[in-house]
Design a protein around this motif. Sequence first.
Motif, PDB file in Angstrom:
ATOM      1  N   LEU A  33      42.806  40.679  47.232  1.00 39.81           N
ATOM      2  CA  LEU A  33      42.632  40.744  48.685  1.00 39.81           C
ATOM      3  C   LEU A  33      42.206  39.391  49.237  1.00 39.81           C
ATOM      4  CD1 LEU A  33      40.782  44.181  48.997  1.00 39.81           C
ATOM      5  CD2 LEU A  33      43.228  43.704  49.278  1.00 39.81           C
ATOM      6  N   ALA A  34      41.359  38.673  48.489  1.00 42.69           N
ATOM      7  CA  ALA A  34      40.868  37.363  48.919  1.00 42.69           C
ATOM      8  C   ALA A  34      41.990  36.330  48.999  1.00 42.69           C
ATOM      9  CB  ALA A  34      39.775  36.864  47.976  1.00 42.69           C
ATOM     10  N   GLU A  35      43.112  36.612  48.323  1.00 40.63           N
ATOM     11  CA  GLU A  35      44.251  35.700  48.345  1.00 40.63           C
ATOM     12  C   GLU A  35      45.377  36.228  49.225  1.00 40.63           C
ATOM     13  OE1 GLU A  35      45.358  34.704  44.304  1.00 40.63           O
ATOM     14  OE2 GLU A  35      43.287  34.186  43.804  1.00 40.63           O
ATOM     15  N   GLY A  36      45.057  37.228  50.054  1.00 40.52           N
ATOM     16  CA  GLY A  36      46.022  37.727  51.028  1.00 40.52           C
ATOM     17  C   GLY A  36      46.807  38.951  50.622  1.00 40.52           C
ATOM     18  N   GLY A  37      46.482  39.550  49.488  1.00 35.76           N
ATOM     19  CA  GLY A  37      47.194  40.752  49.054  1.00 35.76           C
ATOM     20  C   GLY A  37      46.839  41.953  49.915  1.00 35.76           C
ATOM     21  N   PRO A  38      47.803  42.840  50.153  1.00 29.20           N
ATOM     22  CA  PRO A  38      47.526  44.041  50.953  1.00 29.20           C
ATOM     23  C   PRO A  38      46.757  45.087  50.147  1.00 29.20           C
ATOM     24  CG  PRO A  38      49.799  44.077  50.207  1.00 29.20           C
ATOM     25  CD  PRO A  38      49.215  42.762  49.759  1.00 29.20           C
ATOM     26  N   ASP A  39      46.000  45.918  50.850  1.00 26.80           N
ATOM     27  CA  ASP A  39      45.251  47.001  50.212  1.00 26.80           C
ATOM     28  C   ASP A  39      46.065  48.287  50.324  1.00 26.80           C
ATOM     29  OD1 ASP A  39      43.281  48.404  48.920  1.00 26.80           O
ATOM     30  OD2 ASP A  39      42.000  48.607  50.686  1.00 26.80           O
ATOM     31  N   ASP A  40      47.197  48.314  49.620  1.00 28.97           N
ATOM     32  CA  ASP A  40      48.038  49.503  49.615  1.00 28.97           C
ATOM     33  C   ASP A  40      48.717  49.640  48.259  1.00 28.97           C
ATOM     34  OD1 ASP A  40      50.327  47.820  49.579  1.00 28.97           O
ATOM     35  OD2 ASP A  40      50.518  47.890  51.755  1.00 28.97           O
ATOM     36  N   GLU A  41      49.514  50.701  48.105  1.00 32.59           N
ATOM     37  CA  GLU A  41      50.083  50.995  46.789  1.00 32.59           C
ATOM     38  C   GLU A  41      51.138  49.987  46.337  1.00 32.59           C
ATOM     39  OE1 GLU A  41      53.521  54.321  47.488  1.00 32.59           O
ATOM     40  OE2 GLU A  41      51.457  55.012  47.512  1.00 32.59           O
ATOM     41  N   THR A  42      51.630  49.142  47.228  1.00 31.11           N
ATOM     42  CA  THR A  42      52.596  48.115  46.809  1.00 31.11           C
ATOM     43  C   THR A  42      51.916  46.988  46.048  1.00 31.11           C
ATOM     44  OG1 THR A  42      52.420  46.775  48.830  1.00 31.11           O
ATOM     45  CG2 THR A  42      54.029  48.583  48.831  1.00 31.11           C
ATOM     46  N   ASN A  43      50.580  46.933  46.113  1.00 30.82           N
ATOM     47  CA  ASN A  43      49.832  45.834  45.509  1.00 30.82           C
ATOM     48  C   ASN A  43      48.733  46.354  44.585  1.00 30.82           C
ATOM     49  OD1 ASN A  43      49.077  43.057  45.203  1.00 30.82           O
ATOM     50  ND2 ASN A  43      47.375  43.428  46.595  1.00 30.82           N
ATOM     51  N   GLU A  44      48.993  47.470  43.916  1.00 33.61           N
ATOM     52  CA  GLU A  44      47.963  48.017  43.043  1.00 33.61           C
ATOM     53  C   GLU A  44      48.531  48.313  41.670  1.00 33.61           C
ATOM     54  OE1 GLU A  44      46.472  51.651  44.756  1.00 33.61           O
ATOM     55  OE2 GLU A  44      48.303  52.734  44.316  1.00 33.61           O
ATOM     56  N   GLN A  45      47.634  48.252  40.709  1.00 35.99           N
ATOM     57  CA  GLN A  45      47.964  48.617  39.332  1.00 35.99           C
ATOM     58  C   GLN A  45      46.701  49.138  38.681  1.00 35.99           C
ATOM     59  OE1 GLN A  45      49.163  45.131  37.158  1.00 35.99           O
ATOM     60  NE2 GLN A  45      47.316  43.995  37.657  1.00 35.99           N
ATOM     61  N   GLY A  46      46.875  49.959  37.685  1.00 34.68           N
ATOM     62  CA  GLY A  46      45.743  50.439  36.910  1.00 34.68           C
ATOM     63  C   GLY A  46      45.518  49.538  35.717  1.00 34.68           C
ATOM     64  N   LEU A  47      44.270  49.186  35.476  1.00 37.68           N
ATOM     65  CA  LEU A  47      43.907  48.379  34.321  1.00 37.68           C
ATOM     66  C   LEU A  47      42.756  49.045  33.574  1.00 37.68           C
ATOM     67  CD1 LEU A  47      43.852  44.741  35.803  1.00 37.68           C
ATOM     68  CD2 LEU A  47      45.701  45.849  34.539  1.00 37.68           C
ATOM     69  N   CYS A  48      42.680  48.802  32.266  1.00 36.76           N
ATOM     70  CA  CYS A  48      41.512  49.240  31.499  1.00 36.76           C
ATOM     71  C   CYS A  48      40.357  48.282  31.815  1.00 36.76           C
ATOM     72  CB  CYS A  48      41.828  49.264  30.001  1.00 36.76           C
ATOM     73  SG  CYS A  48      42.137  47.656  29.254  1.00 36.76           S
ATOM     74  N   ASP A  49      39.166  48.625  31.400  1.00 40.01           N
ATOM     75  CA  ASP A  49      38.002  47.782  31.702  1.00 40.01           C
ATOM     76  C   ASP A  49      38.160  46.364  31.168  1.00 40.01           C
ATOM     77  OD1 ASP A  49      36.661  49.798  33.092  1.00 40.01           O
ATOM     78  OD2 ASP A  49      35.542  50.455  31.328  1.00 40.01           O
ATOM     79  N   ALA A  50      38.635  46.229  29.921  1.00 41.63           N
ATOM     80  CA  ALA A  50      38.759  44.897  29.308  1.00 41.63           C
ATOM     81  C   ALA A  50      39.764  44.020  30.051  1.00 41.63           C
ATOM     82  CB  ALA A  50      39.150  45.034  27.844  1.00 41.63           C
TER      83      ALA A  50
END
Length: 69
Positions: A33-50
């Motif tokens: 978000l700090a680099e201009g990415g949108p807060d929606d499903e086009t810009n999301e992914q699931g990651l593990c903690d590591a």
Amino acid sequence: MRADLFSRDPLCADCKKVGRVALATQRDHVIPLAEGGPDDETNEQGLCDACHEAKSLAEAQRGRYGPRK
């Protein structure tokens, strides 16, 4: 949004890229978000903690020192 993401794709995106299987536990913005990415499903992914921790550290360093050349 987090629950929707994990129901669509419960596995860590970065682990899948290298042939590992791990459950996603963090909703991550592909472009921060700090680099201009949108807060929606086009810009999301699931990651593990590591993977999320490693990505967050890299983003913090990039924020401090700029992109690597």
